[in-house]
Design an enzyme around this catalytic site. Sequence first.
Site, PDB file in Angstrom:
ATOM      1  CE  LYS A   1      -3.226   2.730   2.786  1.00  0.00           C
ATOM      2  NZ  LYS A   1      -4.079   2.826   3.979  1.00  0.00           N
TER       3      LYS A   1
ATOM      4  CD  GLU B   1      -6.586   7.797  10.838  1.00  0.00           C
ATOM      5  OE1 GLU B   1      -5.978   6.716  10.947  1.00  0.00           O
ATOM      6  OE2 GLU B   1      -6.672   8.422   9.754  1.00  0.00           O
TER       7      GLU B   1
ATOM      8  CD  GLU C   1      -6.995   1.986   1.825  1.00  0.00           C
ATOM      9  OE1 GLU C   1      -6.695   3.134   2.195  1.00  0.00           O
ATOM     10  OE2 GLU C   1      -7.797   1.747   0.907  1.00  0.00           O
TER      11      GLU C   1
ATOM     12  CD  GLU D   1     -10.534   7.597  -0.897  1.00  0.00           C
ATOM     13  OE1 GLU D   1      -9.759   7.611   0.090  1.00  0.00           O
ATOM     14  OE2 GLU D   1     -10.808   6.576  -1.537  1.00  0.00           O
TER      15      GLU D   1
END
Length: 416
Positions: free
Chosen positions: A157, A209, A253, A389
Amino acid sequence: MIGEANGLARQDSAPVSVQATVAAPPLLSGYQAQDSLFSSSQQQLHARGLLAPLGRAIDEDLAGAAEGLLADIAIEHGRLPLLGAVPFDRSQGARLWLPTQAVFAAGRARHRGAALSAVPGGEARARPAIEPVPAPAQFKRNVERSLAQIRDGALRKVVMSRSLRIGARVDVPQLLAQLLARAPSAYTFAMDLAALQGAPACLIGSSPELLLAKRGARIVSNPLAGSIPRAADPDEDARRARGLLESAKDLHEHALVVEAVAANLAPYCRELRVPPMPSLLATPTMWHLSTRVDGVLKDPATGSLRLALALHPTPAVCGAPTERARAAIRELEGYDRGLFTGLVGWCDADGDGEWAVTIRCALVEEQRTTVFAGAGIVAGSEPEAELTETSAKLRTMLGAMGLAHAVEPAMGEGGA
């Protein structure tokens, strides 16, 4: 001056006092330019002034220096918190400092934010000059090159990001009020950097987050990875949410991030709870896969900044393996992220604190405001979908600035 706060992740704890003996009038209930603020669902920290700076690279035992500074200052000035931001690049200097005044408030009582309609000028304002860096077409090429490295087995990733440089300086107190009103449960921050950098600058944002929160022996981390833009139609919005929970690509992910967070926290913990499957977290613009990781420390004296730095950067903002992902970011992105995808928050002399991942943010300077967004690239990612996104993520800040429609043309292939 004394402020109070409820305990982190504890609904029933007694108030904690934070004391500063600096002779100065009490802080006002509202945020003013050149103040700093960090707001979560648990509490808010409102700070003013610069008593002592702490700027050093992460690899120079930043946590140890912070802990020493907190202890030294407490002897003369009382128990002040350390606050500020740490950059994505571990070789760059942190922007951390002790304020001259600090007040904690439980919940969101002190700073509720303004009404959503209170953006001066709103969408009627003239469109400012906008420079996308990298340009949308280049961002998609970066995604394609990232996917080539994933197919070759060099990466599992990597996070590719982009920015918009807007030729205007926004009103920081007004923008902060908008962010607080639009997403009251987010980790909303405004860190005034002028005294540290010698020029007007403020890092401001509304992050969904949580990197690390600590209260006593208990810690929480809430990594997010795997996202999809929300839809205005309720049925379509619900369909997208269900699809995200069932997406093999996004679940993969997300698992990479959660595995890394758990592995890096495990050496510090005697208990660590990691749910087997993610849940959904909604923001005004995005659905995210979310996992809350709870732990109990072996040594309650371990500081929140030390733990946050042990996690930074997670695969949510960098990739896996970490060093190869960093190298790909340096090679491909074409700009310096600075404080974007770093960490922002505060800690106190007991090591308690809250640190959020520095996303959904902007750097406001004297003549320019830069907003940022990134997307995690894994096997199965598609360049156009990743561009979409990032556009949705940019709308968190652009909408609060009253610029969402003004900059929309810059988000497509025809952008400048």
